[in-house]
Structures are given as C-alpha cells and as structure tokens.
Design an enzyme around this catalytic site. Structure first.
Site, PDB file in Angstrom:
ATOM      1  N   ARG B 344      92.509   1.346  38.436  1.00 45.18           N
ATOM      2  CA  ARG B 344      91.075   1.233  38.118  1.00 45.18           C
ATOM      3  C   ARG B 344      90.168   1.785  39.204  1.00 45.18           C
ATOM      4  O   ARG B 344      89.004   1.980  38.984  1.00 45.18           O
ATOM      5  CB  ARG B 344      90.718  -0.229  37.839  1.00 45.18           C
ATOM      6  CG  ARG B 344      91.435  -0.785  36.645  1.00 45.18           C
ATOM      7  CD  ARG B 344      90.919  -2.137  36.241  1.00 45.18           C
ATOM      8  NE  ARG B 344      91.758  -2.656  35.175  1.00 45.18           N
ATOM      9  CZ  ARG B 344      92.830  -3.413  35.351  1.00 45.18           C
ATOM     10  NH1 ARG B 344      93.193  -3.754  36.579  1.00 45.18           N
ATOM     11  NH2 ARG B 344      93.544  -3.833  34.332  1.00 45.18           N
ATOM     12  N   VAL B 345      90.693   1.983  40.392  1.00 42.48           N
ATOM     13  CA  VAL B 345      89.834   2.377  41.518  1.00 42.48           C
ATOM     14  C   VAL B 345      90.138   3.794  41.996  1.00 42.48           C
ATOM     15  O   VAL B 345      89.232   4.535  42.369  1.00 42.48           O
ATOM     16  CB  VAL B 345      90.009   1.370  42.688  1.00 42.48           C
ATOM     17  CG1 VAL B 345      89.172   1.771  43.886  1.00 42.48           C
ATOM     18  CG2 VAL B 345      89.634  -0.033  42.238  1.00 42.48           C
TER      19      VAL B 345
END
Lengths: 160, 481
Positions: B344-345
């Site tokens: 997600r990052v």
C-alpha cells in the site's frame, strides 16, 4: 467468638507468626478431639500453649460441630491476610532474647504485630527488616558496602 | 540504612512466579532474587504480582525478590553489528563478549513514536529482487507482512534481501523467534558465507530458550533498530516468525489464567503485535531521521489465509506478500501470488516509469489469465492472444530470479520491458530462460548498453523506453545469437 477475635486473642499471647499458626492448630485439634473423638495432638505442647488453651477454650462455646469447618476456613483466610514483620538476623536468637524483642515490638507498634525471624549469616551484624514489601537494611554488611571505598582506602593506608 | 522494595514467592508455575509485597511495583518493572534470576513484571493483582522469569534457574516458594531500579534493557552499541545475541543482549555466536565501550542500555518496552515524529515515506527500499522492486515495491519505513505456506521459500527470500543490502548502508536485524538452534546456526553461516553478516544483527530466541525470551525477541529487535534509526540510519527488521510469537504469548497467557478468546489467544494479542509494529516508520530529522522497515513473517496453517493471527497482522501492516507452495514447486522465485498480494505504500516511492511499467505488467498478467481460461477450449488461437500468452510467460520468467542474486533497478526495468520489443517478439520463454543471465551481464558490462541503463529512470513513458530498447535490439540479438 469470631475468627478475627480468635486470632487477636492468640496474637496477643505470642510473638511469632509460626507460633500463631502452631497455636491455631492446637485449638483446632482440641476442638476436633471434642467433636469427633480424635486423638489428642502429638505436637510438642509448651506450658504457654496449655495456658492459652485453658484461657481460650471457655470462649469457644459458639463453635459447634456444624460451623466448625467454616469457622476454621475463615480463620485460615484471616491468617493469609496477616502481615508479619520479617527480621533477618545473622545469628540464631536465644528464646529469652526473642521474647525481649517480641515484647519491644508489641510495646512500640501494637500487640497484634507478629515477628518472623530469618537467619542470614551474611549480614555479619545488625539486622534487616521487611514490612509490607519494604526492605530496610540496618546490617553491618550494608554499612560496609556503602563505605566500601573508605574501608579499602583505610586498609591500604595501613598496608603502606 | 538502605531501603528497597521486596516480595516473596507465594506461587510458582514454570516460568511464571507470583510475589507478595512490592507495594509500588508497576508493569514492566524488573525484580531479581539473591541468585541473580531476573523477572519481568507482567501483571499486577490486588494481592500479588505476576512475574515472568527471563533467566533459567530454580525457584521455590519463599524466595526473596528485590525490585530493581531499571526496566528491562538490552545493551546496544555499534559493536553489536555482525553479532548474534539472545533477546537479553548476551552473545550466542561464540565470538566472545561484546566490547563494553559505548554500550548504551535501551528499554525493550517502549511506546511507539507519535505521529508528529513521522514523515511521508518517499524512498524505496531496494531489495535487488525484480518482483519486489517493480511489481510490489516496499518503501523505507513500511511494514510489509510476508505470509505463506510452509516450504514456499519465505525464509530464503528474507535472507536474499539481507544479502542484497551488503553494499548499501542499511542495517539488517533478523529476529529468529522460537526456531531450532541448528536453524539459527545455518542462518548465521549463510550470512557469513555471503559476506552479509557485517551489517546484520541476529537476535535469536531458540525453541530451547525460556519462553519469556521468545516472547521478548521482537521487542529487542525494535529496541536495537531504534538505536540505529535515531542515529539517522535506515534499518530493516525481519521477524521470523510472528506466528510462533503469537503461540508463545498464548501459552504464557493460558498458563497465567487469562481468559482464552478466539483460537485460544488472549484478548490483547492484537495489541501485543500492533504496538510492536507501530515502532516502524520513516522519521523526521529532529527524531533521528532514519527509518525502520519491518518485514514480519508468518507461516500459514494449511494455507488458511483467513485465520485469526494472519488477518490481524494484515490489518496492522501496510500490505502483504503471499507466498504459495504451488508456485514454488513450479520454479517461481519468489513464489509470490501477485493477485493476492498488496503493497500500500511502496508505489508512492517509485519513479514514474516504474509505476507505469508495473501497471502494464499487472494488466498483461491479468489479461493473460483470462485468455488462458478461454484458450483451454480452443486449439486455434488468434495471433494477438498467442502474443499476449507468450509475453506473459516471458514476463513471469523474467520476474523469477535465482537465489542470492541482486539485479539493479534500471536493469529490472529493462528486463520486464523486453517482451514488448521486437527483440523478443519472435522468441519464446525458452529463449528467455536460456539468455536471461547473458542479457543481464550485457547490460552491466557492455559500455554501449550501460549508457542506456544510466538513463532508464529518466524516461517518462513506456513507449520512450521501448523506443530506446529498439535501438539496442540488433546488438542484443548479436549477443544472444
């Protein structure tokens, strides 16, 4: 007589935690022999124990065969709440001195205070006390540890 | 006269001890008995204190424990780099004691730094593994769960990442939680052989160590990581395996009489893990400036991805990499399921060209999977379908990487773009398999090709990159002839 009264009565007549437990056991055994015709205790009974039993037995009329078990359950609960004053000493204390110490503690802090003596030869001199989780060290070992550097330097000056 | 707080053992259950006294004791305080056995205060009841004994030794009712004036700490300095220690900081690698100079005692149990100390994750954590760096990128300061079946290559993947950090300035901390002593020895040997031990610290609580030490291993790993992070260093923390840590905590909690919840785990199991992982992050300069990237690993029980602990861990990390034994068995390395994995990052740390290529590859693989289903019912396939299926096979082959190899990011990008060029248009997966290493070496060593490598990250679109590769295509054909 309530369980608390019994313990107060006994603790007023003894000095140590173990004496108290021993005397409670004697009272219980004396009642067991009365209710269930059990043999008398084989424990060593001192003159003080006999005197205590004679003093307490008339007051135990409220204890019957029916409430005997629950009464001593409550006595055990009360005992587990007792907090003894733990005293560490570097020698085995003669009984006469222990009584003197017990009398001193009862006079200073109250008749309900019980002592638990523990033997610790590493203290060298003096004593250590434990009361409600607080450890106070009045021993010679502690003093010597605190002043270790000074003691060493003094010794070293003699060596020169 | 000296005053101390003391308590006496009133009950003892294996490594759990109950003490009376200690009137002002708090959770996380330390106690010690006359023989030097240390205990860590775990819970406090109205009438007793519950203590986890962290050293090995005999205990009996009536023993005296004194309250210590410090919390549970681990000694840390630059000298522990390249060493293997237990969770209490004692060396276990047979290289002798750690030099005392500069040793700092750090508390194991610390609250995670607050939001004001953190900053946006902007730098990519480069692993040297094509699949990760291009498709599932990890940012410096990210928490990425490594989850998967037994024997799917998870530990080897993590070791590869550590080995690939040897030429970087990243400090790697590998926490081996409850593994066999021989496994820990093999990991130390593997890192030493690959010259990756110098920037690595191994924290090992093996299965034969006292259970509280196994429980403390991740805390020690993060305490050491924070020491280096506060010096501005980038740190990688690997926890292998968090499932064992959860089971260890379950054993402690059940023995101490805490109410069992789902799967027998105590109610605070989520907190126990989340407050450890919360210590990872990318920090502002005034808070040290470094970063802590966390890769917790958990082995699945019979491929059950939706059981209690894995789902807990997924919800407290910034993505997960799902390893599958079936993929490992057909030779994919790393055996990561692209559809069920997420980061997600990491995407925000990639260059524009990396993001575009990554999307294109994902689209290609998803499209090809649909076409594969259709192709099973037809023996004659349209030319476009054959091309897509061929490209998919080549991309999968290029994403698969031999163990202990490190491919720089520009070459990774070139490799996964090649299936879209005329160079590989008429070739199949066998050609790629045969020439993959030759192509990589050519881009590293050939002067003409290396100039393209230097400019790869400057391209804005895939078309620009493909056009540049078309120019070197004749040379590549010559090399692979």
């Amino acid at each position: 007589m309530t369980p608390k009264d019994l313990l107060t009565e006994i603790s007023n007549n003894c000095y140590s935690y173990f004496q108290l437990i021993h005397q409670v056991r004697l009272v219980k055994q004396s009642l067991e022999s009365k209710f269930y015709n059990k043999d008398e205790t084989k424990e060593e009974i001192t003159q003080e124990d006999t005197q205590l039993l004679e003093k307490i037995t008339p007051k135990l009329s409220s204890i019957t065969k029916d409430n005997f078990a629950s009464f001593f359950d409550n006595v055990n609960k009360e005992i587990s709440n007792l907090i003894p004053l733990i005293v560490y000493i570097p020698f085995e204390m003669p009984e006469t001195e222990f009584k003197q110490l017990g009398d001193f503690v009862k006079e200073k802090f109250g008749s309900h205070i019980l002592i638990e003596l523990r033997f610790d030869p590493t203290l060298i001199g003096g004593c250590s006390l434990v009361w409600k989780g607080q450890f106070k060290d009045y021993s010679l070992k502690s003093k010597m540890t605190q002043n270790k550097e000074e003691i060493f330097s003094t010794f070293k000056s003699f060596l020169k | 006269m000296t005053t101390q707080e003391v308590g006496y053992v009133i009950e003892n259950k294996n490594f759990l001890v109950y003490l009376d006294g200690l009137p002002t004791i708090k959770v996380n305080d330390m106690v010690q008995n006359e023989e030097g056995l240390r205990g860590w205060v775990y819970s406090i009841y109205p009438d007793k204190v519950e203590v986890l004994i962290i050293d090995e030794g005999k205990l009996s009712p009536g023993q005296l424990f004194r309250k210590l004036d410090h919390k549970l700490t681990v000694p840390v300095s630059e000298a522990i780099l390249g060493r293997a220690i237990n969770p209490l900081g004692v060396p276990i690698d047979g290289k002798g004691p750690i030099p005392q100079a500069g040793l700092k005692l750090l508390e194991l149990e610390r609250e995670a730094p607050g939001v004001k100390s953190r900053q946006f994750i902007t730098n990519q954590f480069v692993t040297g593994i094509t699949f990760i760096d291009t498709i599932m990128p990890i940012g410096r300061g990210q928490r990425e769960l490594v989850v998967g079946d037994a024997h799917s290559g998870k530990t080897d993947f993590l070791i590869d990442i550590i080995v690939n950090q040897k030429s970087t300035n990243v400090i790697c901390i590998y926490a081996s939680i409850g593994k066999q002593t021989v496994t820990v020895r093999n990991i130390i040997d593997s890192l030493t052989t690959n010259k990756a031990i110098t920037n690595t610290i191994i924290i090992a609580a093996s299965s034969s160590d006292p259970l509280p030490q196994v429980f403390l291993a991740p805390k020690t790993a993060f305490a050491i990581a924070e020491y280096f992070q506060q010096k501005g260093r980038d740190v990688l923390v690997i926890l292998d395996d968090v499932g064992v840590h959860a089971r260890t905590y379950r054993e402690i909690a059940l023995l101490s009489g805490k109410n069992p919840g789902r799967e027998g785990y105590p109610g605070d199991i989520f907190y126990q893990h989340s407050h450890i992982f919360e210590r990872a992050g990318n920090f502002k300069a005034e808070y040290g400036g470094g970063s802590i990237t966390a890769l917790p690993m958990i082995e699945l029980n019979l491929t059950d991805l939706v059981s209690f602990i894995p789902t807990n861990l997924m919800s407290m990390t910034d993505g997960h990499l799902l390893f599958k034994q079936t993929l490992h068995n057909i030779g994919l390395n790393p055996a990561i399921d692209i559809d069920l994995s997420v980061s997600r990052v990491g995407r925000q740390t990639q260059q524009e060209i990396q993001v575009r290529l990554s999307s294109k590859i994902r689209e290609l693989l998803a499209h090809a999977r649909n076409l594969e289903t259709v192709s099973r019912f037809s023996s004659l396939l349209p030319k476009e379908t054959k091309l897509i299926l061929n490209q998919k096979e080549m991309v999968e082959e290029l994403l698969s990487q031999d163990p202990l190899t490190n491919i720089p990011i520009p070459i990774q990008l070139i490799l996964i773009t090649l299936p879209f060029t005329t160079f590989l248009a008429d070739q199949d997966v066998n050609f790629v398999k045969k020439n993959k290493t030759t192509i990589i070496n050519a881009f590293i060593n050939d002067y003409d090709l290396s100039s393209l490598v230097n400019n790869v990250l400057k391209f804005k679109t895939i078309e620009e990159l493909i056009a540049a590769l078309e120019k070197v295509s004749p040379k590549l054909k010559t090399i692979c002839a």
